[in-house]
Design a protein around this motif. Structure first.
Motif, PDB file in Angstrom:
ATOM      1  N   GLY A 495      35.450 -83.255  22.820  1.00 52.27           N
ATOM      2  CA  GLY A 495      35.116 -81.856  22.548  1.00 52.27           C
ATOM      3  C   GLY A 495      36.127 -80.903  23.150  1.00 52.27           C
ATOM      4  O   GLY A 495      36.497 -79.895  22.529  1.00 52.27           O
ATOM      5  N   MET A 496      36.596 -81.225  24.359  1.00 53.16           N
ATOM      6  CA  MET A 496      37.597 -80.384  25.006  1.00 53.16           C
ATOM      7  C   MET A 496      38.913 -80.409  24.227  1.00 53.16           C
ATOM      8  O   MET A 496      39.565 -79.365  24.055  1.00 53.16           O
ATOM      9  CB  MET A 496      37.820 -80.876  26.439  1.00 53.16           C
ATOM     10  N   LEU A 497      39.312 -81.590  23.738  1.00 51.39           N
ATOM     11  CA  LEU A 497      40.535 -81.687  22.963  1.00 51.39           C
ATOM     12  C   LEU A 497      40.442 -80.888  21.663  1.00 51.39           C
ATOM     13  O   LEU A 497      41.410 -80.256  21.236  1.00 51.39           O
ATOM     14  CB  LEU A 497      40.852 -83.152  22.652  1.00 51.39           C
ATOM     15  N   GLU A 498      39.276 -80.905  21.021  1.00 49.62           N
ATOM     16  CA  GLU A 498      39.095 -80.124  19.804  1.00 49.62           C
ATOM     17  C   GLU A 498      39.190 -78.630  20.094  1.00 49.62           C
ATOM     18  O   GLU A 498      39.735 -77.857  19.305  1.00 49.62           O
ATOM     19  CB  GLU A 498      37.748 -80.462  19.165  1.00 49.62           C
ATOM     20  N   GLN A 499      38.663 -78.218  21.243  1.00 48.93           N
ATOM     21  CA  GLN A 499      38.753 -76.802  21.615  1.00 48.93           C
ATOM     22  C   GLN A 499      40.216 -76.403  21.851  1.00 48.93           C
ATOM     23  O   GLN A 499      40.655 -75.334  21.415  1.00 48.93           O
ATOM     24  CB  GLN A 499      37.930 -76.544  22.878  1.00 48.93           C
ATOM     25  N   LEU A 500      40.957 -77.278  22.522  1.00 50.77           N
ATOM     26  CA  LEU A 500      42.374 -76.999  22.755  1.00 50.77           C
ATOM     27  C   LEU A 500      43.155 -76.931  21.441  1.00 50.77           C
ATOM     28  O   LEU A 500      44.074 -76.125  21.295  1.00 50.77           O
ATOM     29  CB  LEU A 500      42.971 -78.078  23.664  1.00 50.77           C
ATOM     30  N   ARG A 501      42.770 -77.769  20.488  1.00 46.26           N
ATOM     31  CA  ARG A 501      43.464 -77.750  19.190  1.00 46.26           C
ATOM     32  C   ARG A 501      43.178 -76.434  18.465  1.00 46.26           C
ATOM     33  O   ARG A 501      44.071 -75.868  17.817  1.00 46.26           O
ATOM     34  CB  ARG A 501      43.007 -78.944  18.350  1.00 46.26           C
ATOM     35  N   ARG A 502      41.946 -75.946  18.572  1.00 43.91           N
ATOM     36  CA  ARG A 502      41.615 -74.675  17.914  1.00 43.91           C
ATOM     37  C   ARG A 502      42.360 -73.505  18.558  1.00 43.91           C
ATOM     38  O   ARG A 502      42.731 -72.543  17.888  1.00 43.91           O
ATOM     39  CB  ARG A 502      40.103 -74.426  17.959  1.00 43.91           C
ATOM     40  N   GLU A 503      42.559 -73.574  19.869  1.00 42.91           N
ATOM     41  CA  GLU A 503      43.266 -72.495  20.561  1.00 42.91           C
ATOM     42  C   GLU A 503      44.752 -72.488  20.238  1.00 42.91           C
ATOM     43  O   GLU A 503      45.423 -71.460  20.407  1.00 42.91           O
ATOM     44  CB  GLU A 503      43.078 -72.638  22.076  1.00 42.91           C
ATOM     45  N   GLN A 504      45.294 -73.640  19.796  1.00 42.15           N
ATOM     46  CA  GLN A 504      46.693 -73.753  19.376  1.00 42.15           C
ATOM     47  C   GLN A 504      47.666 -73.343  20.476  1.00 42.15           C
ATOM     48  O   GLN A 504      48.695 -72.711  20.226  1.00 42.15           O
ATOM     49  CB  GLN A 504      46.943 -72.925  18.111  1.00 42.15           C
ATOM     50  N   ARG A 505      47.348 -73.734  21.698  1.00 41.09           N
ATOM     51  CA  ARG A 505      48.245 -73.454  22.819  1.00 41.09           C
ATOM     52  C   ARG A 505      48.868 -74.731  23.387  1.00 41.09           C
ATOM     53  O   ARG A 505      49.721 -74.646  24.268  1.00 41.09           O
ATOM     54  CB  ARG A 505      47.486 -72.729  23.929  1.00 41.09           C
ATOM     55  N   THR A 506      48.411 -75.858  22.878  1.00 40.16           N
ATOM     56  CA  THR A 506      48.902 -77.145  23.365  1.00 40.16           C
ATOM     57  C   THR A 506      49.584 -77.872  22.221  1.00 40.16           C
ATOM     58  O   THR A 506      49.114 -77.827  21.083  1.00 40.16           O
ATOM     59  CB  THR A 506      47.739 -78.006  23.901  1.00 40.16           C
ATOM     60  N   SER A 507      50.684 -78.544  22.511  1.00 34.45           N
ATOM     61  CA  SER A 507      51.420 -79.239  21.454  1.00 34.45           C
ATOM     62  C   SER A 507      50.584 -80.366  20.869  1.00 34.45           C
ATOM     63  O   SER A 507      49.820 -81.032  21.576  1.00 34.45           O
ATOM     64  CB  SER A 507      52.735 -79.798  22.002  1.00 34.45           C
ATOM     65  N   GLU A 508      50.747 -80.552  19.567  1.00 33.88           N
ATOM     66  CA  GLU A 508      49.993 -81.591  18.867  1.00 33.88           C
ATOM     67  C   GLU A 508      50.377 -82.983  19.372  1.00 33.88           C
ATOM     68  O   GLU A 508      49.544 -83.895  19.398  1.00 33.88           O
ATOM     69  CB  GLU A 508      50.254 -81.492  17.366  1.00 33.88           C
ATOM     70  N   GLU A 509      51.613 -83.154  19.790  1.00 33.60           N
ATOM     71  CA  GLU A 509      52.063 -84.446  20.288  1.00 33.60           C
ATOM     72  C   GLU A 509      51.273 -84.874  21.519  1.00 33.60           C
ATOM     73  O   GLU A 509      50.828 -86.021  21.634  1.00 33.60           O
ATOM     74  CB  GLU A 509      53.557 -84.384  20.630  1.00 33.60           C
ATOM     75  N   VAL A 510      51.050 -83.935  22.433  1.00 34.72           N
ATOM     76  CA  VAL A 510      50.289 -84.244  23.652  1.00 34.72           C
ATOM     77  C   VAL A 510      48.831 -84.506  23.315  1.00 34.72           C
ATOM     78  O   VAL A 510      48.214 -85.442  23.839  1.00 34.72           O
ATOM     79  CB  VAL A 510      50.416 -83.083  24.664  1.00 34.72           C
ATOM     80  N   LEU A 511      48.279 -83.696  22.407  1.00 40.23           N
ATOM     81  CA  LEU A 511      46.877 -83.884  22.027  1.00 40.23           C
ATOM     82  C   LEU A 511      46.659 -85.263  21.397  1.00 40.23           C
ATOM     83  O   LEU A 511      45.675 -85.939  21.699  1.00 40.23           O
ATOM     84  CB  LEU A 511      46.446 -82.787  21.055  1.00 40.23           C
ATOM     85  N   ARG A 512      47.568 -85.673  20.536  1.00 35.95           N
ATOM     86  CA  ARG A 512      47.415 -86.970  19.881  1.00 35.95           C
ATOM     87  C   ARG A 512      47.539 -88.115  20.882  1.00 35.95           C
ATOM     88  O   ARG A 512      46.868 -89.145  20.749  1.00 35.95           O
ATOM     89  CB  ARG A 512      48.450 -87.110  18.779  1.00 35.95           C
ATOM     90  N   LYS A 513      48.417 -87.956  21.860  1.00 32.90           N
ATOM     91  CA  LYS A 513      48.553 -88.998  22.877  1.00 32.90           C
ATOM     92  C   LYS A 513      47.256 -89.157  23.664  1.00 32.90           C
ATOM     93  O   LYS A 513      46.791 -90.281  23.920  1.00 32.90           O
ATOM     94  CB  LYS A 513      49.707 -88.647  23.822  1.00 32.90           C
ATOM     95  N   LEU A 514      46.645 -88.039  24.030  1.00 33.56           N
ATOM     96  CA  LEU A 514      45.380 -88.104  24.765  1.00 33.56           C
ATOM     97  C   LEU A 514      44.257 -88.650  23.884  1.00 33.56           C
ATOM     98  O   LEU A 514      43.383 -89.387  24.358  1.00 33.56           O
ATOM     99  CB  LEU A 514      45.020 -86.711  25.297  1.00 33.56           C
ATOM    100  N   GLU A 515      44.262 -88.297  22.607  1.00 34.77           N
ATOM    101  CA  GLU A 515      43.262 -88.831  21.682  1.00 34.77           C
ATOM    102  C   GLU A 515      43.404 -90.342  21.540  1.00 34.77           C
ATOM    103  O   GLU A 515      42.398 -91.062  21.473  1.00 34.77           O
ATOM    104  CB  GLU A 515      43.398 -88.165  20.310  1.00 34.77           C
ATOM    105  N   ASN A 516      44.639 -90.821  21.507  1.00 35.57           N
ATOM    106  CA  ASN A 516      44.859 -92.254  21.411  1.00 35.57           C
ATOM    107  C   ASN A 516      44.304 -92.977  22.634  1.00 35.57           C
ATOM    108  O   ASN A 516      43.716 -94.060  22.524  1.00 35.57           O
ATOM    109  CB  ASN A 516      46.360 -92.541  21.265  1.00 35.57           C
ATOM    110  N   GLU A 517      44.475 -92.379  23.808  1.00 37.80           N
ATOM    111  CA  GLU A 517      43.926 -92.979  25.025  1.00 37.80           C
ATOM    112  C   GLU A 517      42.397 -93.022  24.973  1.00 37.80           C
ATOM    113  O   GLU A 517      41.775 -94.013  25.393  1.00 37.80           O
ATOM    114  CB  GLU A 517      44.398 -92.189  26.248  1.00 37.80           C
ATOM    115  N   LEU A 518      41.791 -91.968  24.437  1.00 34.46           N
ATOM    116  CA  LEU A 518      40.339 -91.971  24.284  1.00 34.46           C
ATOM    117  C   LEU A 518      39.890 -93.012  23.262  1.00 34.46           C
ATOM    118  O   LEU A 518      38.843 -93.647  23.427  1.00 34.46           O
ATOM    119  CB  LEU A 518      39.847 -90.587  23.869  1.00 34.46           C
TER     120      LEU A 518
END
Length: 531
Positions: A495-518
């Motif tokens: 849920g936190m990652l989805e919120q960060l994606r909506r805010e568009q302040r974090t690079s997609e590359e970092v978000l995807r890496k964290l999603e892969n770990e999850l």
């Protein structure tokens, strides 16, 4: 329509029809071949010619590699005798039967063209066998024999094909030389495959920079093995199979977990797309195959094709039953010690041998003319006959496999599931013993060790309860509070990652890496719940 547009259309049709086939519970090669036939009749569609080199050098190596990788060496070795009897004996027996039928029943077919046709249609197809039986309730043993046979019978079929064509071209045939060549082709193919796999294993061990490089190396391995073996006049198919069986034994040492996960995802997608394209391309060959035959001969040749199909299937059935039991009755103690297949399993082994794109590619690869300038005898009729045999094999045998299994009363033997459960118990027992031993004492505080011991003890209790015939489903109460909390926290983090994606302040590359770990963590938790 241009080639690129046609390729996109074929890929879209492959994906859609595979889903339809899953819902209808039929082998998807059947629907794909029918779709290819339907597309071939569309007005304005450019002629699609399946070049033999496209099959042998583009489609075949990765598909064989994927099938052999999934088979494993231990499973192949355990059924080596029935696989060899089918891959060598059955092919040669079918060759003789089909050649006799073609010679005496087909007008204008001398012994030369008859043996060429028999060599084309006698070997089973590795791609068809693996896909057609996937997901069907068959025993592990039957599946291993069918896939193993189709993977290695190329050596027999290849030599028969080469020498039959050479006999037609030169008018001479040397049986002794063909037998020796079979052994040489087999030895060279296996040697090259093992050598290439060992070389790539060394390269994998040195490659530590990128998961993409590791994945690319796995894709290059089958092509390197196939091309080198063919260059050295060995069996490219056996080279790929040997390379896959060798590499699969050392998969755990080749790369880290993330690289193996990425390679597995790439291979799964590639195998699906190539399989789909192969079968839909078979159907698209209809206009070209029919065009080469005089209109007056097309109807009779279709009927003769059905006759050859019956000869191919009849020869296989005649071979399967004696070969399943005679070696045990006549052989020594080693032959008698292995369990004989049931009559139903032998029937399925006979019916499950299917022809596919390799036969069509071999027919298309026939020379157009003899050295003296005359046309190769019966080339175009052989193309249509081969096409009919493939259609009968895929459509009739493919559509009746599941009903036949039900009629024979066969069902999955659960051997793979039992082996998996036994291994899970062994792993959990070993790990729990380590956690309770002196070696683990200095690894973490006593509280953490106690919590981990409790986690593995719960897992071991569930596994032992299931092995003893307990409930298959794991009750929620059996999960530890630690596991429940893990599940909740994973959803919180997502849920936190989805919120960060909506805010568009974090690079997609970092978000995807964290999603892969999850994803990895959630997959591990799912295994804990299932085991």
């Amino acid at each position: 329509m241009h080639e690129v547009e046609l390729l996109v259309l074929l890929l879209a049709a492959t994906t859609a029809l595979a889903e339809v086939a899953n819902r209808l519970r039929v082998p998807y090669p059947v629907l794909l071949v029918l779709a290819g036939l339907a597309l071939s009749l569309l007005p304005g569609l450019p002629p699609v010619v399946l070049a033999p080199n496209l099959v042998f050098f583009v489609f075949l190596p990765p598909l064989l590699y994927a099938s052999a990788w999934a088979l494993s060496w231990s499973a192949f070795r355990s059924e080596a005798r029935p696989i060899t009897l089918l891959a060598v004996g059955c092919v040669l027996f079918s060759l003789a039967v089909v050649a006799a039928v073609a010679h005496y029943a087909l007008p204008g077919f001398g012994w030369g063209p008859a043996f060429v046709l028999a060599a084309i249609v006698s070997p089973t197809d590795a791609v068809s066998a693996a896909v057609a039986t996937k997901g069907l309730p068959v025993s592990r043993r039957v599946s291993i024999v069918l896939e193993g046979e189709s993977l290695v019978n190329d050596a027999t079929g290849l030599i028969a094909y080469r020498y039959a064509v050479a006999a037609v071209v030169t008018g001479q045939f040397a049986l002794g030389q063909a037998a020796g060549q079979l052994l040489l082709v087999t030895a060279v193919g296996i040697g090259v495959g093992v050598g290439v796999a060992a070389a790539f294993y060394g390269v994998h061990r040195l490659s530590r920079t990128s998961a993409a490089i590791d994945t690319s190396l796995t894709l290059l391995t089958p092509y390197a093995a196939y091309l080198l073996a063919e260059t050295l006049h060995g069996s490219g198919v056996l080279a790929v199979v040997a390379a896959a069986l060798f590499s699969s034994q050392y998969a755990g040492r080749i790369a880290t977990h993330d690289r193996r996960l990425q390679a597995a995802a790439v291979w799964e997608t590639l195998e699906f797309l190539l399989n789909g394209l192969v079968f839909i391309l078979i159907g698209l060959q209809l206009p070209g195959v029919v065009k080469g035959v005089a209109p007056a001969l097309r109807g009779p040749l279709v009927g003769y094709g059905v006759l050859i199909s019956l000869a191919v299937l009849g020869a296989r059935m005649l071979w399967v039953y004696p070969s399943a039991y005679l070696p045990r009755w006549l052989g020594g103690s080693s032959a008698k010690s292995s369990e004989a297949p049931t009559l139903a399993e032998a029937t399925l082994l006979g019916w499950g041998g299917m022809r596919g794109v390799l036969s069509l590619a071999a027919a298309l690869a026939l020379p157009l003319a003899l050295p003296n300038g005359d046309a190769f005898p019966q080339r175009n009729p052989m193309l249509l006959l081969t096409f009919v045999v493939i259609l009968v094999s895929l459509l009739v045998q493919g559509l009746t496999l599941r009903p036949l299994i039900g009629w024979l009363g066969l069902e999955a033997d659960g051997a793979a599931e039992r082996e998996e459960q036994a291994l899970r118990v062994r792993l959990a027992t070993h790990t729990l013993a380590y956690l309770k031993g002196p070696e683990a004492a200095g690894q973490a505080p006593a509280e953490i060790l106690g919590r981990m011991q409790s986690r593995y003890q719960i897992r071991l209790d569930r596994l032992q309860r299931r092995a003893a015939g307990g409930p298959e489903a794991v009750p929620a109460a059996a999960l530890s509070p630690f596991q429940k909390l893990q599940e909740v926290l994973i959803h919180v983090e997502r849920g936190m990652l989805e919120q960060l994606r909506r805010e568009q302040r974090t690079s997609e590359e970092v978000l995807r890496k964290l999603e892969n770990e999850l994803d990895l963590e959630e997959g591990r938790l799912a295994l804990d719940k299932a085991s």
